[in-house]
Motif scaffolding. Structure first.
Motif, PDB file in Angstrom:
ATOM      1  N   ARG A  76      19.356 -26.144 -32.761  1.00 25.58           N
ATOM      2  CA  ARG A  76      18.745 -26.838 -31.629  1.00 25.58           C
ATOM      3  C   ARG A  76      19.611 -26.658 -30.399  1.00 25.58           C
ATOM      4  O   ARG A  76      20.810 -26.950 -30.431  1.00 25.58           O
ATOM      5  N   HIS A 126      19.832 -28.141 -26.816  1.00 22.86           N
ATOM      6  CA  HIS A 126      19.312 -29.216 -25.966  1.00 22.86           C
ATOM      7  C   HIS A 126      20.497 -30.052 -25.480  1.00 22.86           C
ATOM      8  O   HIS A 126      21.460 -30.247 -26.225  1.00 22.86           O
ATOM      9  N   SER A 141      20.989 -33.080 -25.333  1.00 25.16           N
ATOM     10  CA  SER A 141      21.251 -34.281 -26.140  1.00 25.16           C
ATOM     11  C   SER A 141      22.012 -33.990 -27.423  1.00 25.16           C
ATOM     12  O   SER A 141      22.444 -34.923 -28.115  1.00 25.16           O
ATOM     13  N   ASP A 182      24.801 -28.165 -27.099  1.00 19.10           N
ATOM     14  CA  ASP A 182      24.326 -28.972 -25.973  1.00 19.10           C
ATOM     15  C   ASP A 182      23.930 -28.102 -24.774  1.00 19.10           C
ATOM     16  O   ASP A 182      23.717 -28.608 -23.669  1.00 19.10           O
ATOM     17  N   ASP A 212      21.376 -26.086 -22.479  1.00 20.85           N
ATOM     18  CA  ASP A 212      19.969 -26.312 -22.124  1.00 20.85           C
ATOM     19  C   ASP A 212      19.352 -25.005 -21.639  1.00 20.85           C
ATOM     20  O   ASP A 212      19.668 -24.539 -20.539  1.00 20.85           O
ATOM     21  N   LYS A 266      16.406 -24.546 -20.530  1.00 21.20           N
ATOM     22  CA  LYS A 266      15.480 -24.759 -19.413  1.00 21.20           C
ATOM     23  C   LYS A 266      16.168 -24.457 -18.088  1.00 21.20           C
ATOM     24  O   LYS A 266      17.288 -24.880 -17.826  1.00 21.20           O
ATOM     25  N   ILE A 280      14.226 -27.112 -31.513  1.00 20.13           N
ATOM     26  CA  ILE A 280      14.006 -27.378 -30.092  1.00 20.13           C
ATOM     27  C   ILE A 280      14.919 -26.478 -29.262  1.00 20.13           C
ATOM     28  O   ILE A 280      16.125 -26.405 -29.490  1.00 20.13           O
ATOM     29  N   GLY A 281      14.335 -25.775 -28.309  1.00 15.07           N
ATOM     30  CA  GLY A 281      15.110 -24.909 -27.419  1.00 15.07           C
ATOM     31  C   GLY A 281      15.467 -23.559 -27.992  1.00 15.07           C
ATOM     32  O   GLY A 281      16.095 -22.745 -27.308  1.00 15.07           O
ATOM     33  N   SER A 295       8.496 -33.801 -21.572  1.00 14.19           N
ATOM     34  CA  SER A 295       9.526 -34.782 -21.222  1.00 14.19           C
ATOM     35  C   SER A 295       9.223 -35.527 -19.938  1.00 14.19           C
ATOM     36  O   SER A 295       9.878 -36.535 -19.637  1.00 14.19           O
ATOM     37  N   THR A 314      10.031 -35.597 -30.682  1.00 16.20           N
ATOM     38  CA  THR A 314      11.457 -35.681 -30.994  1.00 16.20           C
ATOM     39  C   THR A 314      11.746 -36.993 -31.708  1.00 16.20           C
ATOM     40  O   THR A 314      10.839 -37.780 -31.960  1.00 16.20           O
TER      41      THR A 314
END
Length: 449
Positions: free
Chosen positions: A97, A99, A101, A133, A135, A137, A170-171, A265, A324
């Motif tokens: 993952r 992300h 978070s 961690d 991202d 995006k 995710i991601g 989101s 999530t």
């Protein structure tokens, strides 16, 4: 011999003391522990051997730095992780993952859940999880590529086709998997079986993209069949707009239901006529746009900014949280029941809080927990491993038939295990005990190492 309830409470308290800074991991523990008391009462040997303490401690936790250079030439650094939690059933298997978070608590909870999810598939795979961690995006393809190359440079030391087989989460989609695999190949030579979720162009499995969403719907299909029902004309609430949500929506349409929501989101869409699947795919898979663009093409739909699907009052029989963790709290769960939801099937990992999950069970809602309902993704990942070992690529139809069969077996295992413990329709208890039983037996056979 200690009483089962006393033993569970003792180990639970010890885990809280040792991991007090990891709320998501503790939440997964608190959801899991009470449900396995009836099983431990029938298997005192596991209490004598302190098996709960062993199964809740990861076999290995790997953390590393990931330095990478952005398009402006500046050096950035992120944290990378891999939790190799339990290999009793086979090599570690679980996604990566990317992300903001991501932290140790979230990855430990995901890896812990993965142990029993993978066990429920009946396939020879253990539990693990990893990520960063970082991202993706807002990053260019070149930045994502440089990050993935740096990430895999370290991760490659710890994985292999018979040791630990990461996948996406995710991601981490086919773009990221491609970059990760290319770096692994350069470091270790060609081995298609080291990552799953690969593009079909180089030995990915057809049907893997759809598998988690399809699998959640297949789980409910077999539940409805037991009730002498089907999906025809049933309204469904779906959260998320990634692969899981999109293909959950697609399969719901194929089986006759009408999904009316999706989210990202920033907010969610309610489309009373039914979500326009082609438009959603174009926005999310092609343009990578936000859902605010949806209402421009569908003016009769409504966009709720900065709100959750679960915060408003829509009448529906089915709910598929596919976004999530912790997206449904107790109050939202109560609202779902008030508005007629009969079945909650989790496409995401732990999207319901402990209180919400318990409320569903207590109020006779058919609650299908993520470790059972969303196991389709990892099941097809394991099928991808089989195809890679055979140097074959199966037809999509063949993969889909296998997926449906696996989800039917998971559903029936959860159902029958709940019945065995006098907890009819308590799929949370059924999934936890059924998943744990196989892992516990394997650990005992292997000498609890």
């Amino acid at each position: 011999m200690t009483n089962a309830s006393e033993y569970v409470k003792k180990i639970q308290e010890e885990i809280h003391q040792r991991n007090g800074h990891e709320p998501e991991f503790l939440q997964a523990i608190d959801e899991f522990f009470p449900t396995i008391v009836p099983f431990l009462e029938n298997h005192p040997e596991y209490i004598d051997h302190n098996l709960l303490a062993l199964v809740t401690e990861p076999e290995r936790v790997i953390q590393f730095r990931v330095p990478w250079q952005d398009d402006q030439g500046n050096w950035q650094v992120n944290r990378g992780f891999r939790i190799q939690f339990n290999s009793a059933m086979g090599p570690y298997k679980g996604g990566l993952r990317f992300h903001p978070s991501v932290n140790l608590s979230i990855l430990k909870f995901l890896a812990f859940e993965q142990i029993f999810k993978n066990s429920l598939t009946g396939l020879p795979i253990g539990g693990g999880k990893g990520g960063s961690d970082f991202d993706p995006k807002g990053k260019s393809d070149a930045e994502v590529m440089r990050f993935c190359q740096s990430f895999m440079t370290e991760l490659a030391k710890h994985i292999g086709p018979n040791t630990d087989i990461p996948a996406g989460d995710i991601g981490v989609g086919k773009r990221e998997i491609g970059y990760l695999y290319g770096t692994y190949k350069r470091l270790k030579q060609y081995d298609a079986g080291v990552l799953t979720g690969k593009p079909v162009e180089f030995w990915g499995s057809k049907g893997r993209t759809e598998a988690t969403g399809y699998g959640a719907v297949y789980f409910v299909k077999h539940l409805l069949a037991d009730l002498n029902e089907d999906f025809t004309d049933k309204v469904a609430l779906v959260s998320g707009s990634g692969n899981v949500a999109i293909y959950c929506i697609e399969k719901l349409y194929q089986l006759g239901a009408k999904p009316v929501t999706c989210s990202d989101s920033n907010g969610f869409i309610y489309d009373e006529a039914g979500i326009d699947l082609a438009l959603l795919k174009e926005l999310k898979e092609v343009k990578r746009a936000r859902l605010t663009e949806y209402v421009k093409a569908r003016p009769n739909a409504k966009y709720y900014e900065n709100q959750s699907v679960w915060e408003t009052d829509f009448n529906a029989e089915l709910a598929f949280p596919c976004a999530t963790q912790n997206e449904i709290n107790l109050e939202q769960g109560q609202r779902l029941v008030k508005n007629g939801v009969r079945i909650v099937a989790e496409g995401a990992n732990m999207p319901s809080s402990v209180e919400a999950a318990e409320y569903f069970v207590e109020n006779k809602v058919y609650y299908c927990p993520g470790k059972a309902a969303n196991a389709g993704g990892v099941a097809v990942s394991a099928l991808e491993m089989s195809q890679n070992s055979q140097r074959l690529q199966w037809d999509k139809e063949e993969v889909d038939v296998q997926l449906d069969k696996i989800m039917k077996n998971i559903y029936e295992n959860c159902r029958d295990t709940a019945l065995l413990h006098d907890q009819k329709d308590n799929f949370m208890l059924g999934a936890n005990i059924a998943g744990f039983a196989r892992v516990a037996e394997a650990m005992e056979i292997q000498g609890l190492v």
